[in-house]
Design a protein around this motif. Structure first.
Motif, short mmCIF file in Angstrom:
data_model
loop_
_atom_site.label_atom_id
_atom_site.label_comp_id
_atom_site.label_asym_id
_atom_site.label_seq_id
_atom_site.Cartn_x
_atom_site.Cartn_y
_atom_site.Cartn_z
N GLY A 175 11.38 1.45 6.81
CA GLY A 175 10.06 1.78 6.29
C GLY A 175 9.82 3.28 6.25
O GLY A 175 8.84 3.75 5.67
N GLU A 176 10.73 4.06 6.80
CA GLU A 176 10.55 5.50 6.91
C GLU A 176 10.56 6.17 5.53
O GLU A 176 11.34 5.83 4.66
CB GLU A 176 11.70 6.06 7.77
N CYS A 177 9.62 7.12 5.32
CA CYS A 177 9.60 7.89 4.08
C CYS A 177 10.66 8.97 4.16
O CYS A 177 10.70 9.74 5.13
CB CYS A 177 8.23 8.52 3.85
N LEU A 178 11.52 9.05 3.16
CA LEU A 178 12.64 10.00 3.22
C LEU A 178 12.26 11.36 2.65
O LEU A 178 13.05 12.29 2.66
CB LEU A 178 13.84 9.43 2.45
N ASP A 179 11.02 11.47 2.13
CA ASP A 179 10.62 12.74 1.51
C ASP A 179 9.48 13.45 2.23
O ASP A 179 9.27 14.63 2.04
CB ASP A 179 10.22 12.50 0.05
N LEU A 187 0.84 -1.20 0.00
CA LEU A 187 0.00 0.00 0.00
C LEU A 187 0.88 1.25 0.00
O LEU A 187 1.72 1.43 0.87
CB LEU A 187 -0.89 0.02 1.24
N ASP A 188 0.69 2.11 -1.02
CA ASP A 188 1.36 3.40 -1.05
C ASP A 188 0.58 4.33 -0.12
O ASP A 188 -0.56 4.70 -0.44
CB ASP A 188 1.37 3.94 -2.49
N PRO A 189 1.15 4.71 1.02
CA PRO A 189 0.37 5.45 2.00
C PRO A 189 -0.04 6.84 1.51
O PRO A 189 -0.98 7.42 2.02
CB PRO A 189 1.30 5.55 3.22
N VAL A 190 0.64 7.35 0.52
CA VAL A 190 0.31 8.70 0.05
C VAL A 190 -0.85 8.67 -0.93
O VAL A 190 -1.82 9.41 -0.81
CB VAL A 190 1.54 9.38 -0.60
N TRP A 213 5.15 6.39 6.48
CA TRP A 213 6.05 5.24 6.52
C TRP A 213 5.35 4.01 5.98
O TRP A 213 4.13 3.99 5.84
CB TRP A 213 6.50 4.98 7.96
N LEU A 214 6.14 2.99 5.64
CA LEU A 214 5.62 1.69 5.25
C LEU A 214 5.86 0.73 6.42
O LEU A 214 6.86 0.84 7.11
CB LEU A 214 6.38 1.15 4.04
N ARG A 215 4.95 -0.21 6.62
CA ARG A 215 5.24 -1.25 7.60
C ARG A 215 6.33 -2.16 7.04
O ARG A 215 6.33 -2.45 5.84
CB ARG A 215 3.99 -2.08 7.89
N VAL A 216 7.26 -2.55 7.89
CA VAL A 216 8.31 -3.47 7.48
C VAL A 216 7.99 -4.85 8.03
O VAL A 216 7.74 -4.99 9.23
CB VAL A 216 9.68 -3.00 8.01
#
Ligand code: SRM
Ligand code: FAD
Ligand code: SF4
Ligand code: FES
Lengths: 821, 112
Positions: free
Chosen positions: B78-82, B41-44, B87-90
């Protein structure tokens, strides 16, 4: 200590901001927040209301905090400041420890006979717009009462709904609050030029229902027949609730509050347009946001105060720039006015400066407000330059040094100092917008924000680097030379010999494109496949719900009835939303990955091929019917378009390529808006290059005159290949032509000044010879088909998240809800 | 932990999507053969597309880039760098006799 309850009445822009700030500043650690909203929908961006007609989703980001209880569609009907409770329409009685009134304003409808009833509307909520849109179906004319900021926005809305629109203004000029007579005159000309009729100094006496709709009659005896009327004659603070509760209200309306936003009743606050602060109501969102901050600060025990706000406005309505800022009407004693007006172009600019012409006090810009973002922050501070230079036609180039405390973004009260500090910490425009919020409101400050961040970046030597990304120090054009001259054939070789790390979404697709341009063959085999963006990877365009679109090539826009039948049948069988594109072909939207090969098998069987809508490559060669049918055509434009499309199809380039051929000077194919445009003449063809629509439109420049088809094609070959050889990543031909210089390009591709033409011709020959349809090649090879599944461990299961709802007889995505922002 | 696919079937430097106990998981095998499993799932955008993104690196972190609007995610955390607070679940992933096995992360909180 037990939790306390904050009740917020009103869930508009400011009411919502109160909740956002309360959560952000940790108030909800000790407080529960109950929000009563009259409207049945979550808070939305009223500032952008008009863009609702364009289908823009206006909803403001929701806060997810269990302490917040949002009660939509349940307005508060009474407040008891003695026992400290509010009662809602549904009968809920909620005790409060603190109460915030954020009930906004209601549109003012002049109390004239016939002002209410069917066909009469106001312009404040999404519900109002829905009603106007529904009623306008099949109607032809409309009037807007009120020629102010909102009135003109309403007029624009009626126009886009296809109604012949008249603006009726009581004052002798449009936007009387913002602009002076000179500006009003320029504005009227511009508005009328757009086909909107303007009646000034007209006071509406009465509206009666007639057989043909509504008849408006004016004081001067004139009258006007229309289908519908929208009232935009100002707003009144929604203070009824407060009056009934016995709170003190200002004589001109609005709940009286002190600088702490406190009303006359203990622990009751008022914010936004319903509040009368510093003796007046503030009809813009920024001051409301400031008040929201104040209230939360107070609830946290702080002493924040509301000190008034900048009421400067800039808007673009009916596509016309209007800005007014500072002391626009030169009220300061001794103030000087400098006016520059160009009635023909409909441009009016006025600057108000102090008597010594040293300080900028304010100004008005109509028709061209490009200087607004750099001028507004200067108000009150020294000018440094001759004021005349600031508004003279050539002013665009004038660079201004802003003082540190100058407010760059008035929507979010961000000063130059704040912005630059943020930019130093994270030298990146989106990151700076993220943390300062600058530019995320009305957007009018964006250019200035970008410029300032750019400066900081330059200071850190960041923009100076033309490195593609952290993995390659080369620019795209340099990388292309490296690959071409060294004869590099693979990504791993390129990365090993010239890069670092593992690559990214910038350098990988760029390398893939370069390898393909230099004849890498099928773009998806082995390693090269892993470099591709999902569009190239699936040979289709990703849509917002994770499905893809399918665009078969229709060279020159020609399609046979039999092909149409196949396309139609495929669209029916796979329930694909079908649309005629802006590029003279057909787009089928909503295919799931596992359906793509099945769909394409049937298209390929019918003699259709990939249209490369997904690739940075040739899109379409638009054509007109030309000589064959058109009584004006002087050459066979359609045949040439087909020839060119078949020659350049599949050519991978730094960005997409669009061509067009018109059969005569009437230019029905819009060739001069294309990367390469050809226009027929009595004696042959005229060639134009470097045109662009899109984000920065540019008319193509004349490159060759009256040439025969062979010369034409050879020149286009070389022009395109020279572009492929030397352009930067995602640089269309328009900026490339400007950066490279038209004359230089002529020297290279016609006079062969670099001795490069041999290579250019050879490269294009190779492309034409080796071209083969990517979809046919994919279907022919089981290994290549393997990637078209959603779950590799359960190929039979389609992606369950893709769902459809009907719209106008077709299907559209049931959009995934966005998890953040 | 349930076995999902044979390791040999996974491409290098590209992600695939697998179904694990009814959930969509993006499996990534980097060019130097490290395995990661994160949400598909793309959280954005809210679309199930992370597995269609480009695999690469930022500094010394392995990243997966959303194909929708190009945010990069650290595959390790899982952290979003932008974007902040995204974040994504790992998920846990390992190889047992040639099979890739995945254990879904229970915890939906953002990584530390
Ligand atoms: C389908 C279509 C709109 C439509 O319904 O008509 C369309 C759809 C998209 N356009 Fe377009 N453009 C379409 C015609 C145009 C036109 C009109 C034209 O080509 O005559 C333009 C302006 C002309 C021009 O390009 O100079 C146009 C200017 C853009 C731009 C801005 C390019 C620029 O130079 O500023 C983008 C963004 C980009 O490419 O970076 C874009 C990007 C896109 C993308 C690819 C965005 C994306 O990545 O999802 C859209 C996806 C297409 C899809 O999913 O299939 N589209 N786009 C049109 C397809 C034409 C075709 O048959 O291939
Ligand atoms: C078309 C248009 C264009 C605009 N353009 C701009 C612009 O460019 N720049 C700018 O700064 N401003 C602009 N504005 C003004 C801006 O939208 C307002 O300043 C802002 O919305 C004020 O916020 P608010 O919360 O005070 O009022 P609102 O946003 O109106 O919210 C008040 C809410 O309270 C609700 N309410 C009322 N009574 C009750 C009750 N008893 N119980 C519960 N709920 C109740 C109302 O239904 C409403 O939802 C524009 C406005 C419009 C209509
Ligand atoms: S461009 Fe000329 S030939 Fe083509 S359709 Fe228009 S008038 Fe006819
Ligand atoms: S001024 Fe409106 S967003 Fe900055």
């Amino acid at each position: 200590m037990s939790r306390r309850t904050l009740v917020v009445v009103g869930h508009g822009m400011v009411g919502h901001r109160v909740v956002e700030v309360a959560v952000a500043r940790g108030l909800t650690a000790e407080w529960d927040v109950v929000v009563h909203a009259e409207e049945g929908v979550h808070a939305y961006d009223r500032v952008a209301l008009s863009s609702w007609f364009a289908g823009t989703a206006l909803g403001l980001p929701a806060v997810n905090d269990p302490a917040v209880d949002l009660r939509l569609g349940d307005p508060v009907v009474s407040v008891d400041t003695e026992v400290r409770t509010v009662t809602s329409a549904s009968g809920l009685v909620t005790p409060y420890d603190a109460l915030v009134l954020a009930t906004g304003s209601t549109p003012f409808v002049p109390p004239i006979p016939g002002s209410t009833g069917p066909g009469r509307f106001v312009y404040r909520t999404v519900e109002d717009l829905e009603a106007i849109k529904a009623f306008s179906v099949g109607k032809t004319t409309g009037a807007v009462v009120g020629g102010g900021l909102l009135g003109l926005e309403a007029a624009q809305a009626l126009q886009t709904l296809g109604l012949a629109t008249t603006v009726v203004e009581f004052a002798p000029r449009l936007m009387p609050v913002q602009v002076d007579p000179g500006g009003g005159e320029a504005l009227r000309r511009l508005v009328e030029a757009l086909g909107v009729e303007v009646r000034l100094g007209a006071s509406t006496q009465e509206i009666v229902d007639g057989p043909g709709g509504l008849r408006m009659s004016f004081a001067d005896g004139a009258d006007l027949d229309v289908d519908l009327v929208v009232f935009s004659a100002g707003i009144r603070p929604a203070d009824a609730l407060a009056r009934a509760a016995g709170l003190e209200v200002h004589e001109r309306g609005g709940v009286t509050v002190d600088p702490g936003c406190r009303t006359s009743a203990p622990d009751v606050y008022a914010v936004g347009e319903c509040a009368s602060a510093l003796g007046r109501c503030w009809g813009l969102v920024a001051p409301g946001y400031a008040m929201a901050e104040v209230v939360v600060d107070r609830l946290l025990g702080g002493a924040g105060t509301f000190e008034g706000a900048d009421l400067s406005t800039k808007l673009k309505c009916l596509g016309i720039d209007v800005a007014s800022f500072g002391d626009a009407f030169a009220t300061e004693p001794g103030a000087l006015e400098l006016v520059w007006a160009d009635p023909v172009a409909g441009v009016y600019k006025k600057l108000v400066v102090s008597d010594d012409a040293q300080r900028l006090l304010g100004g008005i810009l109509v028709g061209d407000a490009s200087a607004y973002a750099s001028l507004r922050p200067l108000v009150g501070s020294g000018l440094g330059v001759n004021p005349a230079e600031l508004i003279a036609p050539s002013s665009s180039g004038v660079q201004l040094e802003l003082p540190d405390d100058a407010q760059v973004c008035s929507c979010h009260a961000v000063t130059k100092a704040d912005l630059c500090a943020a930019a130093r910490a994270t030298p990146d425009v989106s990151a700076v917008k993220e943390c300062t919020k600058a530019g995320t409101g009305c957007g009018s400050c964006l250019n200035l924000v970008k410029a300032l961040v750019g400066k900081e970046m330059a200071a850190q030597g960041l923009t100076l680097s033309k490195a593609l990304c952290e993995h390659f120090t080369y620019s795209r054009s340099e990388l292309f030379e490296v690959v071409r001259v060294r004869g590099i054939r693979s990504w791993s070789q390129l990365l090993a010999e010239h890069g670092t790390g593992k690559g990214c979404d910038t350098c990988k697709p760029t390398a893939a494109s370069i390898l393909a341009s230099l004849g890498g063959g099928y773009v998806l085999d082995g390693e090269q496949g892993t470099l591709q963006d999902t569009n190239d990877h699936m040979l289709a365009n990703l849509q917002k719900d994770g499905s893809y679109s399918v665009v078969p090539r229709l060279p020159g826009g020609e399609v046979t009835p039999d092909q149409l039948l196949v396309i139609a049948q495929v669209a029916k069988d796979f329930d694909l939303y079908t649309k005629i594109t802006g590029g003279q072909r057909i787009d089928l939207f909503g295919a799931r990955v596992e359906q793509l090969p099945l769909i394409w098998q049937r298209l390929v069987d019918a003699g259709l091929e990939s249209g490369h809508a997904y690739g940075k490559s040739l899109r379409t060669v638009k054509s007109c019917v030309g000589q064959t049918w058109c009584r004006y055509g002087v050459q066979d434009s359609t045949s040439l378009a087909v020839l060119l499309e078949l020659r350049y199809r599949g050519l991978r380039a730094p960005h997409k390529l669009k061509l067009a051929v018109s059969g005569c000077a009437r230019e029905c194919a819009e060739a001069r808006s294309k990367d390469v445009g050809v226009i027929a003449t009595e004696n042959g063809w005229n060639l134009y290059v470097g045109g662009n629509g899109g984000f920065t439109p540019r008319h193509a420049d004349l490159f060759l005159t009256d040439v025969d088809t062979e010369t034409l094609v050879r020149t286009i070959d070389r022009f395109l290949m020279f572009y492929v050889f030397t352009a930067e990543r995602l640089q269309r031909t328009a900026p490339w032509v400007e950066a490279t210089g038209l004359e230089h390009i002529r020297d290279v591709v016609i006079a062969d000044s670099l001795g490069l033409c041999g290579d250019l011709d050879a490269a294009m020959e190779r492309h034409v010879e080796t071209y083969s349809d990517e979809w046919a090649d994919t279907l022919a090879d089981p290994e290549r088909l393997a990637r078209f599944v959603h779950f590799v461990n359960a190929p039979e299961i389609p992606d369950p998240s893709i769902r459809r709802v009907p719209e106008r007889g077709q299907s559209r995505p049931l959009l995934p809800l966005r998890v953040v922002r | 932990m349930s076995p999902v696919v044979p390791l040999a079937s996974l491409p290098f430097a590209r992600a695939v999507c697998v179904l694990v106990d009814g959930e969509q998981v993006a499996l990534v095998r980097t060019s130097d053969d490290t395995l990661y499993a994160v949400d598909n799932l793309d959280p954005v955008s809210g679309a199930m597309v992370m597995s269609r993104g480009i695999v690469g690196s930022r500094g010394d972190r392995d990243v997966l880039v959303s194909p929708m609007h190009k945010e990069a995610y650290d595959l390790g955390t899982g952290e979003c760098l932008d974007l902040p607070d995204v974040w994504l679940r790992v998920h846990q992933v390992q190889v047992r006799d040639g099979q890739v096995v995945v254990g879904l992360a229970q915890d939906v909180r953002r990584p530390a």
